[in-house]
Structure formats: C-alpha cells, structure tokens
Design a protein around this motif. Structure first.
Motif, PDB file in Angstrom:
ATOM      1  N   SER A  99     -47.937 -29.028 -30.895  1.00  5.75           N
ATOM      2  CA  SER A  99     -46.586 -28.470 -30.831  1.00  5.75           C
ATOM      3  C   SER A  99     -46.587 -27.081 -30.210  1.00  5.75           C
ATOM      4  O   SER A  99     -45.698 -26.751 -29.407  1.00  5.75           O
ATOM      5  CB  SER A  99     -45.975 -28.416 -32.228  1.00  5.75           C
ATOM      6  N   ILE A 100     -47.556 -26.248 -30.571  1.00  8.65           N
ATOM      7  CA  ILE A 100     -47.637 -24.900 -30.000  1.00  8.65           C
ATOM      8  C   ILE A 100     -47.802 -24.988 -28.490  1.00  8.65           C
ATOM      9  O   ILE A 100     -47.154 -24.244 -27.728  1.00  8.65           O
ATOM     10  CB  ILE A 100     -48.793 -24.107 -30.644  1.00  8.65           C
ATOM     11  N   GLU A 101     -48.649 -25.879 -28.028  1.00 10.78           N
ATOM     12  CA  GLU A 101     -48.851 -26.038 -26.591  1.00 10.78           C
ATOM     13  C   GLU A 101     -47.569 -26.479 -25.899  1.00 10.78           C
ATOM     14  O   GLU A 101     -47.226 -25.985 -24.819  1.00 10.78           O
ATOM     15  CB  GLU A 101     -49.974 -27.042 -26.338  1.00 10.78           C
ATOM     16  N   SER A 102     -46.833 -27.402 -26.514  1.00  9.65           N
ATOM     17  CA  SER A 102     -45.600 -27.900 -25.896  1.00  9.65           C
ATOM     18  C   SER A 102     -44.484 -26.862 -25.904  1.00  9.65           C
ATOM     19  O   SER A 102     -43.527 -26.957 -25.121  1.00  9.65           O
ATOM     20  CB  SER A 102     -45.130 -29.170 -26.607  1.00  9.65           C
ATOM     21  N   LEU A 103     -44.587 -25.853 -26.783  1.00  6.23           N
ATOM     22  CA  LEU A 103     -43.577 -24.790 -26.860  1.00  6.23           C
ATOM     23  C   LEU A 103     -43.968 -23.554 -26.057  1.00  6.23           C
ATOM     24  O   LEU A 103     -43.359 -22.497 -26.211  1.00  6.23           O
ATOM     25  CB  LEU A 103     -43.324 -24.413 -28.323  1.00  6.23           C
ATOM     26  N   GLY A 104     -44.985 -23.684 -25.229  1.00  2.00           N
ATOM     27  CA  GLY A 104     -45.339 -22.582 -24.345  1.00  2.00           C
ATOM     28  C   GLY A 104     -46.505 -21.740 -24.794  1.00  2.00           C
ATOM     29  O   GLY A 104     -46.804 -20.717 -24.183  1.00  2.00           O
ATOM     30  N   GLY A 105     -47.158 -22.118 -25.898  1.00  2.00           N
ATOM     31  CA  GLY A 105     -48.360 -21.415 -26.333  1.00  2.00           C
ATOM     32  C   GLY A 105     -48.168 -20.407 -27.442  1.00  2.00           C
ATOM     33  O   GLY A 105     -49.149 -19.868 -27.957  1.00  2.00           O
ATOM     34  N   ALA A 106     -46.916 -20.128 -27.833  1.00  2.00           N
ATOM     35  CA  ALA A 106     -46.667 -19.176 -28.927  1.00  2.00           C
ATOM     36  C   ALA A 106     -45.404 -19.588 -29.664  1.00  2.00           C
ATOM     37  O   ALA A 106     -44.426 -20.045 -29.052  1.00  2.00           O
ATOM     38  CB  ALA A 106     -46.529 -17.753 -28.392  1.00  2.00           C
ATOM     39  N   VAL A 107     -45.424 -19.422 -30.996  1.00  2.00           N
ATOM     40  CA  VAL A 107     -44.294 -19.853 -31.815  1.00  2.00           C
ATOM     41  C   VAL A 107     -43.983 -18.825 -32.893  1.00  2.00           C
ATOM     42  O   VAL A 107     -44.788 -17.947 -33.207  1.00  2.00           O
ATOM     43  CB  VAL A 107     -44.573 -21.215 -32.495  1.00  2.00           C
ATOM     44  N   PHE A 108     -42.800 -18.982 -33.475  1.00  2.00           N
ATOM     45  CA  PHE A 108     -42.330 -18.228 -34.630  1.00  2.00           C
ATOM     46  C   PHE A 108     -42.216 -19.243 -35.769  1.00  2.00           C
ATOM     47  O   PHE A 108     -41.416 -20.177 -35.683  1.00  2.00           O
ATOM     48  CB  PHE A 108     -40.962 -17.627 -34.294  1.00  2.00           C
TER      49      PHE A 108
END
Length: 335
Positions: A99-108
């Motif tokens: 999921s982190i990879e699919s969201l651009g590499g960074a999440v909140f």
C-alpha cells in the motif's frame, strides 16, 4: 451522543462514500494480535521484527539478542531470564508495504478515529510521515492518544453498551509534504445545517484574512453539494482542506461534542445556535495575535482527560475562554 453516531465517524465507515472528495486512502483490518501488541505494556518496548528486511527503525530501544546481561551463568543461584522476542506480523507488514508503494512511498497513518499525533516526536522526521511498517508500529506503540480508539471510544455515549469496536483498522493516507496548515477548517453541522466553521490550526496567526469570504463560499458550496444528506448523522463535525487550486477535500468526520475540539468556538455557543437556513454561517479564524490559542495544541482526545466540572482541564478552558473574550473586546489593552 449515541454509539451509532460515533461509529459513523470511523474512517472505514465514511471513506467509501466520500472517496471522490477526500485524500487517497488505503485501509487494512488489523489482526487482533496486533491490537494486543499495542495494548501490552507489561514487557520491554519492542518493535515488530521485519520480514522484508526493510526495518528503518530496528529494535534499538530494546534488542534482546544483544543483551548478554539478561543471561545468568549456571550455578549462580538465580534463574536465567528468558529474553523477550520481537513480535512478527508478516501478512500485515507485506500488505502495508504494498500500500505504501502504491501511495507514492510515504503515508500518514491513523486508526479508526485517531492519528498518533502525540508520538510524532519519536519519528526520525518529527512528523507522521511513514515509509515502512516499522515506522508505523513505532508511532502507534508510543502513542497514548490511540488509547482513546482502543479503550475509550464510547465513553461519552449515553447508550454505551460496547467497550471497544469489534474490529480495528489501519488507514494509510497519501502523504503530501506541502500541505498548508492554515487551509484546514473544522465545520460544525447541527440539524443537518452548517452552523459554524473554525480554522483548524488555532495556535498561529496566518495571513489568510483577505481570503475569508472566498473560503466561506467554497466550504458552504462543498457542504451543499457533497456532504449534506450523505452523512447520516444530524449533528456532527467534519474537517476539510482547501488546495491551492481551491478544491475542497474532506479530511475527517467527528462526533458533535464530547472529545471533539470546538477550537475557536465553545460547545455551549454551538449548542445555543438556532438552526435556520436563513441564518449566516459563523466563520471564525485567528485574525490577530491576541486570538491565538496555544493551550489547544494537544493531541489527547477529550475522553482521555478529566473534563468534568471542577477538574483542572475544565477550569483551564474556562479561564482561556474568558481571557480570549477579554482580549477580543479590548485588544488595545494588550498592545
């Protein structure tokens, strides 16, 4: 307030309906073993052992494999202590990694209702930006405010029958490094009418006064077109963010009253507002330095504090509100 009203404010409940007008989010159900890990404070502070070898925050707080002093030589008369082994959540970690990879590499990250804002200090960036499962686990494990979600979510309900929700969820929201805190606003809805709007970040003076009327019109139009009638509660609050392109995004929903901060309002003021479609929406922002409210910069939900009449927090809020009113009426006295 009723349990069903609190439940509607869980991100996994409202996000599917408001996905087109919200921040991109991926949601995972947390295994009960991970919930138990978060609540367990009987042993040392251990981070989960990474199965993908991408542990950005290794078990530097307590690494049992490197602590020879836990071992007692045979014949010493003392029993050797068994070292605590780090937990492991391979399926969840791999799901989060994808999921982190699919969201651009960074999440909140956040849980059903809350984000671990009180533990941001422990991260390498001092923010809630996470790039690995280990960083998320560290923030969650170190957060006291998440105890609200885990144990106290229904404490303010007059029909309380649950001690906790049946399931807990991890919401991973796309990280945007250039968000402007002054453009987030809390909206108060009473009887399905928008009755008040408050600047969300009230601890600093921002130069947005000249845009106040435009912002009010944007939020009012957004509420009429995208929120009214779609969120099932009659009384609630919702937070929005206005982008540089003047698009309005839903950030969160919260219950009316209880642990939700009223910010530049008081709940007594909001409760006394008469609902009428003809009345103008009360819109409050920090317009001068003496209106800044540093005392409200807290990540601890109201339910996690003693807010009863006569409590220290209750007296503090009364004093803060009285001082704010005095400074607003007589600003020249503080120049």
């Amino acid at each position: 307030m009723k349990e069903e009203e609190v439940n509607r404010c869980q991100i996994q409940e409202w996000y599917p309906e408001f996905k087109p007008v919200s921040i991109k989010t991926l949601i995972h159900q947390l295994p009960e073993s991970f919930v138990e890990y978060l609540l367990d404070d009987s042993g040392p502070f251990l981070l989960p052992l990474s199965v993908s070898n991408e542990d950005a925050l290794p078990n530097r707080i307590h690494n049992p494999y490197e602590e020879e002093d836990l071992q007692v030589s045979e014949g010493s008369g003392d029993e050797a202590e068994e070292p605590s082994l780090p937990p492991i959540f391979p399926e969840l970690e791999l799901q989060v990694k994808e999921s982190i990879e699919s969201l651009g590499g960074a999440v909140f990250p956040k849980m059903n209702w809350s984000a671990p804002k009180d533990s941001a200090w422990i991260s390498t960036t001092g923010t809630l930006k996470c790039t690995t499962f280990s960083e998320i686990a560290l923030l969650f494990k170190a957060s006291d405010s998440l105890v609200h979600d885990l144990l106290h979510a229904y404490d303010s309900c007059n029909d309380k029958s649950l001690s906790r929700p049946k399931n807990f969820f991890l919401a991973l929201r796309k990280w945007y490094p250039s968000l402007r805190p002054e453009m987030e606003f809390r909206c108060f809805v009473k009887g399905n009418q928008l009755v008040g709007i408050s600047q969300r970040e009230v601890t600093t003076l921002y130069p947005i006064i000249e845009k106040k009327n435009d912002i009010l019109l944007l939020i009012q139009e957004f509420f009429d077109n995208h929120v009214r009638g779609r969120f099932e509660s009659e009384n609630y609050t919702f937070d929005v963010y206005i982008t540089k392109g003047e698009r309005v995004k839903v950030v969160d929903f919260n219950p009316w009253g209880a642990f939700t901060l009223p910010l530049l309002f008081t709940w007594d003021e909001l409760e006394q507002i008469l609902v009428s479609e003809e009345d103008e929406v009360e819109f409050r922002i920090v317009e001068h330095q003496c209106a800044v409210r540093p005392g409200l910069k807290t990540a601890v939900p109201y339910d996690y504090l003693n807010c009863g009449p006569g409590s220290g927090w209750d007296q503090f809020m009364r004093n803060a509100n009285a001082e704010l009113q005095r400074q607003t009426e007589f600003p020249e006295a503080d120049v």
